[in-house]
Design an enzyme around this catalytic site. Structure first.
Site, short mmCIF file in Angstrom:
data_model
loop_
_atom_site.label_atom_id
_atom_site.label_comp_id
_atom_site.label_asym_id
_atom_site.label_seq_id
_atom_site.Cartn_x
_atom_site.Cartn_y
_atom_site.Cartn_z
N ASP A 32 0.45 -1.46 0.46
CA ASP A 32 -0.19 0.30 0.16
C ASP A 32 0.85 1.28 -0.25
O ASP A 32 2.11 1.47 0.60
CB ASP A 32 -1.06 0.32 0.97
CG ASP A 32 -2.00 1.07 1.36
OD1 ASP A 32 -2.80 1.18 0.53
OD2 ASP A 32 -1.63 1.86 2.23
N GLU B 32 1.85 0.56 -5.11
CA GLU B 32 0.72 1.14 -5.63
C GLU B 32 1.49 2.88 -5.16
O GLU B 32 2.21 2.92 -4.42
CB GLU B 32 -0.59 1.23 -4.37
CG GLU B 32 -1.50 2.14 -4.97
CD GLU B 32 -2.41 2.74 -3.46
OE1 GLU B 32 -3.55 3.48 -4.01
OE2 GLU B 32 -1.88 2.59 -2.05
#
Length: 607
Positions: free
Chosen positions: A321, A350
């Protein structure tokens, strides 16, 4: 140390393995007054290298060397302090269940299914409410409340996932989020070594991994090293004064400093120190303290945590993330440590940027002027995702429509390995693809076909296959993460069985299933070369080829029947060959002119 505190003593990682490439292990011990204790041990092959008391009196960090002579078993760490009763800790070393080289990560041969577990299926209603947790209520009418989906719900529907043609699952985080509200999404972790009991337990998670692997489905773990949840257990007693960013402000109840989200500071040669600092150190939101990976003990803790989960679950990948938010040099160390231990593994980071230069920077092997080496094999293709939607939504002009898609794919010259990049139509943080495309089933077919056939790793969000949408409240995360129909007892619709689905929903589900099942065995789509032709007259042609297998994708935005002249495609050498439509089974002959009767996507296999 009292008996009650000894019972509460925390040791992390809770176990380790012999035969690891990196033989160093650092244990974090937490318990009353542990910083004042001196450790000792006697176990063949295991050496006590050093120990470090925390700034807090309740932490002790122990450095061990797990040598080649060490065997699986348990050993005792003795903690002693003059005039106090000694403390003994039993620690376990395990044998690795498989060699590091056999941990195969996801790649372009996979089709990934992203799942928000709380909203997918409630397989075990007994864990819906866990007494003592900060959010006990279950309310399916509240878009931001817990709905009861869990690991067991995913496990019970692995057959559906397999039948749809998905070969990997990516559930959003399943670790404990003991937060007072919106704990369902999983990204505010309050214990990095514990499965949230409302999702199940470690055994349930391991069973999911095992049964998925038996069906040829890889398990990708969604991890977060940038931040933790405000109610993480260590927030009441932080080990060092620099464990989190702006720690003094936090301890003095001063207003928190939010990140500026200026992710370009990681590449920008002109970026100010102030902008870099706020980007790297600012908190994502007030409920998520920003972790300071420049603290060497925390850096080691986070790296070891990722490796522990890889071994424990035999993972097929990690999705990390908010990749650009932590210190980028730590992220390189983190990825390098994992990839050196598991050379065939994969991690996707990400980077929510629509600039392909920024996305490409993070892929290992990119031409970085600052010499940065990320050790990250896969990044997310936000630029191509947005372009795909815009290409389908805009009229055909020189600088719009399918021409946008053609030129965006041409950016692949910049990426070291385009086929290692992950393409998607939507995810848990953006509007549903059906909503983005104005609820047009025709555009959906074209989008899904392109995602599945482009030279990328395709990822699909749960429910995309049945046209789930959030058009009533665009941008609303709670509605984006709507319950999958049939995941709860008494649901009127059941997408797993097809009961209650509309004809349109069933058609799209069957459409994607047909493409993904074909994709499993198509070398052209998973390993092949790519060739495409500039769009003309509302038609875009893309070809994938591997040895004697050729697959064509034609996107047609014309209304009504059109005749396509094939002379400009002569280099394909298709004259007189038969092409079978993957979806309809119709066979046509490639002639000087081909009639395309309807707008949409045409996937042809050259016979």
């Amino acid at each position: 140390m009292s008996n009650s505190m000894q019972a509460q003593l925390r040791v992390e990682p809770p176990n380790w393995w012999v035969g690891m490439r990196n033989t160093r292990l650092q244990l974090m011990l937490y318990g009353e007054g542990l910083a004042q204790y001196t450790p000792g041990l006697n176990y063949e092959g295991v050496s006590l290298m050093a120990w470090h008391p925390g700034a807090s009196d309740n932490y002790l960090f122990i450095d061990l060397e797990i040598g080649s002579a060490a065997s699986a078993g348990t050993f005792v760490i003795d903690l002693r302090q003059p005039e106090k009763k000694p403390v003994s800790i039993t620690y376990q070393l395990k044998n690795r269940r498989k060699p590091a080289e056999s941990f195969k990560g996801f790649d372009a041969s996979d089709a990934i299914y992203l799942i928000t577990p709380d909203r997918f299926a409630n397989g075990d209603p007994n864990n819906d409410i866990v007494k003592g947790m900060r959010e006990e209520k279950l309310d399916r009418k509240n878009d931001y409340g817990r709905h009861g989906g869990d690991i067991e719900g995913i496990r019970q529907h692995l057959d559906y996932i397999e039948e749809m043609g998905f070969t990997a699952i990516w559930p959003s985080p399943l670790l404990t989020n003991d937060m007072p509200e919106a704990s369902y999404h999983g990204y505010a972790i309050t214990d990095f070594y514990e499965v949230d009991p409302r999702f199940g337990n470690l055994e349930t998670y391991q069973e999911l991994a095992k049964e998925a692997a038996e069906k040829g489905i890889k398990l990708i773990m969604d991890q977060v090293v940038n931040h933790c949840g405000l109610y993480h257990w260590w927030m009441e007693d932080l080990p060092f004064p620099d464990w989190i960013h702006y720690q003094e402000n936090f301890l003095n109840d001063a207003p928190f400093t939010v990140t500026n989200h200026r992710r370009t500071v990681n590449q920008d040669p002109y970026a100010s120190h102030a902008d870099k600092q706020r980007m790297n150190q600012g908190w994502f939101v007030p409920s998520m303290p920003d972790l300071n990976q420049s603290n060497p003990f925390l850096a080691t803790y986070l790296i070891q945590n990722s490796i522990w989960w890889i071994e424990t679950l035999e993972l097929g990948g990690i999705r990390q993330d908010t990749y650009p938010y932590p210190n980028k040099h730590f992220m390189a160390d983190w990825a390098r440590s994992i990839m050196e231990e598991y050379p065939n593994f994969n991690i996707v980071g990400e980077e929510w940027s629509y600039n392909p230069l920024l996305v490409g920077y993070w892929q290992h092997g990119s031409r970085t002027t600052d010499g940065y080496a990320s050790h990250l094999r896969t990044t997310m293709d936000f630029p191509l995702q947005r372009t795909l939607v815009e290409a389908l939504n805009t009229e055909e002009e020189w600088d719009s429509g399918l021409n946008l898609l053609y030129e965006a794919l041409a950016n692949d010259f910049y990426y070291p390995r385009p086929m290692d990049i992950m393409l998607f139509g939507d995810n848990h943080d953006m509007d549903r693809l059906f909503t983005q495309l104005g609820e047009s089933p025709l555009k959906m077919e074209m989008a899904l076909a392109f995602i599945a056939l482009a030279p990328r790793i395709p990822q699909f969000y749960y429910g995309t296959e049945i046209l789930m949408e959030n058009s009533a409240k665009p941008g609303d995360h709670g509605l984006i993460r709507t319950d999958f129909p049939g995941g709860w007892k008494g649901d009127r619709k059941n997408a797993f069985s097809g009961k209650g689905l509309s004809g349109q929903e069933l058609k799209m589900q069957q459409y994607l299933r047909r493409i993904l099942q074909f994709r499993k065995t198509s070398r052209a789509l998973t390993k092949g070369t790519t060739l495409h032709f500039a769009p003309e007259d509302g038609i875009y042609l893309l070809l994938r080829q591997y040895n004697d297998e050729t697959v064509l994708l034609l996107l047609n935005k014309n209304e009504g029947s059109v005749k396509m002249e094939t002379s400009r495609f002569a280099e394909l050498g298709l004259a007189g060959k038969e092409l079978e439509n993957l979806v309809t089974g119709e066979v046509i002959t490639w002639d000087t002119e081909i009639e395309v009767q309807n707008p949409g996507a045409y996937i042809w296999m050259v016979k």
